[in-house]
Design a protein around this motif. Sequence first.
Motif: not given
Length: 216
Positions: A118-132
């Motif tokens: 197993y290798r983790n390749v899932e990713f996310l992208i923040t959408t705003g408007p503020g920080p997370c």
Amino acid sequence: ADSTPLCSDPSPLGRLVLGLYGNLLPLTVSTFKRMCTSSSYKNTLVHKIFPGQFFQAGRQGRSREYGEVRLPPALDLPRNTETVDSKAFLLKHSRPGVVSLCLSENDDDDEVKLDSEYRNVEFLITTGPGPCPQLDNNNIVFGTVLEGLDVVTAIASIPTYKPSERIRQLNDLAEFFGDERAQKGRTLWNRPLKTVYISDCGELQVTKPSMSPTLP
């Protein structure tokens, strides 16, 4: 993307161009780059959208036909030791367009995670408007959106499945009693009500990178 069964009448949202922090996170970036250049992310879903926060893609499962990633054995990705290196968590999810490796937010099938390869390749992208800030120190920031923030905004605006308060209460009760169906039920939450998928991916060769050489 006429070759995919995911959508019978697709309409393009646009293109995302990402800049990656390869000097700081060589293993994470190298894996992501190989996933893109091998087309391993092609025809895979954006499977979760959290309005005002981020969206996720690259979930691994058994069904490539339904938009889940299946790693080809020939890809032979190395183990990512940066996931246990405190220096890998220095960058924060401080603005829209941050690209991050999903660790605490990972949705991969349990059966897939149990595989020795197993290798983790899932990713996310923040959408705003503020920080997370809730993502900080738990997920690895390894890049940023250079072009296509309008696409990020368009994805973030897509309606998602939201359970009623009664369903949430029943789910919490089921989890309290150790019912494994509670976790499975939550996998449906925040799924987009329209199909969103990566129609193509690859690497752009640039002679004069448009991003600053300094990290944010």
